[in-house]
Design a protein around this motif. Structure first.
Motif, PDB file in Angstrom:
ATOM      1  N   UNK A 133      43.776  46.423  25.230  1.00 49.25           N
ATOM      2  CA  UNK A 133      42.658  46.299  26.302  1.00 49.25           C
ATOM      3  C   UNK A 133      41.196  46.630  25.512  1.00 49.25           C
ATOM      4  N   UNK A 134      41.036  47.457  24.614  1.00 48.62           N
ATOM      5  CA  UNK A 134      39.617  47.908  23.981  1.00 48.62           C
ATOM      6  C   UNK A 134      39.497  47.200  22.875  1.00 48.62           C
ATOM      7  N   UNK A 135      39.167  45.780  22.952  1.00 45.26           N
ATOM      8  CA  UNK A 135      38.820  44.913  21.752  1.00 45.26           C
ATOM      9  C   UNK A 135      37.333  44.807  21.720  1.00 45.26           C
ATOM     10  N   UNK A 136      36.568  44.869  20.461  1.00 50.44           N
ATOM     11  CA  UNK A 136      35.351  44.789  20.381  1.00 50.44           C
ATOM     12  C   UNK A 136      34.512  43.632  20.892  1.00 50.44           C
ATOM     13  N   UNK A 137      35.442  42.583  21.045  1.00 48.85           N
ATOM     14  CA  UNK A 137      34.762  41.177  21.684  1.00 48.85           C
ATOM     15  C   UNK A 137      34.554  41.457  23.092  1.00 48.85           C
ATOM     16  N   UNK A 138      35.255  42.268  23.931  1.00 52.45           N
ATOM     17  CA  UNK A 138      34.870  42.478  25.336  1.00 52.45           C
ATOM     18  C   UNK A 138      33.803  43.610  25.747  1.00 52.45           C
ATOM     19  N   UNK A 139      33.217  44.183  24.732  1.00 55.12           N
ATOM     20  CA  UNK A 139      32.171  45.159  24.673  1.00 55.12           C
ATOM     21  C   UNK A 139      30.903  44.636  24.399  1.00 55.12           C
ATOM     22  N   UNK A 140      29.955  44.468  25.547  1.00 56.24           N
ATOM     23  CA  UNK A 140      28.699  44.000  25.343  1.00 56.24           C
ATOM     24  C   UNK A 140      27.702  44.743  24.310  1.00 56.24           C
ATOM     25  N   UNK A 141      27.801  46.110  24.092  1.00 59.80           N
ATOM     26  CA  UNK A 141      27.136  46.819  23.036  1.00 59.80           C
ATOM     27  C   UNK A 141      27.789  46.621  21.528  1.00 59.80           C
ATOM     28  N   UNK A 142      28.908  46.115  21.565  1.00 63.23           N
ATOM     29  CA  UNK A 142      29.496  46.326  20.330  1.00 63.23           C
ATOM     30  C   UNK A 142      28.897  45.615  19.032  1.00 63.23           C
ATOM     31  N   UNK A 143      28.972  46.260  17.833  1.00 69.57           N
ATOM     32  CA  UNK A 143      28.484  45.841  16.788  1.00 69.57           C
ATOM     33  C   UNK A 143      29.317  45.134  15.829  1.00 69.57           C
ATOM     34  N   UNK A 144      28.719  44.411  14.793  1.00 68.79           N
ATOM     35  CA  UNK A 144      29.723  43.525  14.152  1.00 68.79           C
ATOM     36  C   UNK A 144      31.020  44.154  13.599  1.00 68.79           C
ATOM     37  N   UNK A 145      30.294  45.363  12.967  1.00 68.27           N
ATOM     38  CA  UNK A 145      31.032  46.250  12.058  1.00 68.27           C
ATOM     39  C   UNK A 145      32.429  46.925  13.024  1.00 68.27           C
TER      40      UNK A 145
END
Length: 138
Positions: A64-76
């Motif tokens: 459930x907690x993938x980075x692509x679902x987080x709008x504030x996620x960084x590339x790293x």
């Protein structure tokens, strides 16, 4: 993955609506009823999109907690190992040649299909077993 799953669910609904409309529309004009190529193809496209959407929905529930679902996620945030890939491989070439011959065989002659099937089987088995032997075995 949830966003990608949603896109495929929308595609499945679109293909279903278009397929039903196409079937009803051609049903009035085709001499034997529903047209026998386009209507089944649209229904199969519906099933294909629904199959991909189902797989992505299940995967999004497991992770459930993938980075692509987080709008504030960084590339790293998604850095690290993404999978195990062969550095070079000839097996996809043989599988592709076999698929080309198999499709040509359906149109030109069934004996070409037999030759293409041999290439496909050898290519796919070699591709699957690539990490089981030789330099890249583990």
């Amino acid at each position: 993955m949830r966003t990608t799953a949603l896109i495929f669910w929308i595609l499945a609904a679109f293909f279903l609506v278009v397929g039903v409309v196409y079937g009803v529309w051609t049903g009035g004009y085709a001499p034997l009823g529903i047209e026998t190529a386009g209507f089944p193809a649209l229904l199969m496209a519906t099933l294909l999109a629904a199959m991909i959407a189902t797989t992505l929905t299940w995967a999004s529930k497991r992770f459930p907690d993938r980075a692509e679902e987080n709008l504030e996620a960084e590339v790293s945030d998604e850095a690290g190992v993404q999978g195990s890939f062969a550095p070079y491989s000839w097996w996809p070439l043989w599988a592709g040649i076999g698929c080309g011959l198999a499709f040509l065989g359906v149109a030109a002659g069934w004996w070409i299909l037999a030759i293409g099937s041999v290439f496909v089987i050898v290519g796919v088995v070699g591709w699957v077993m690539e990490f089981s032997r030789g330099q890249h075995a583990h």
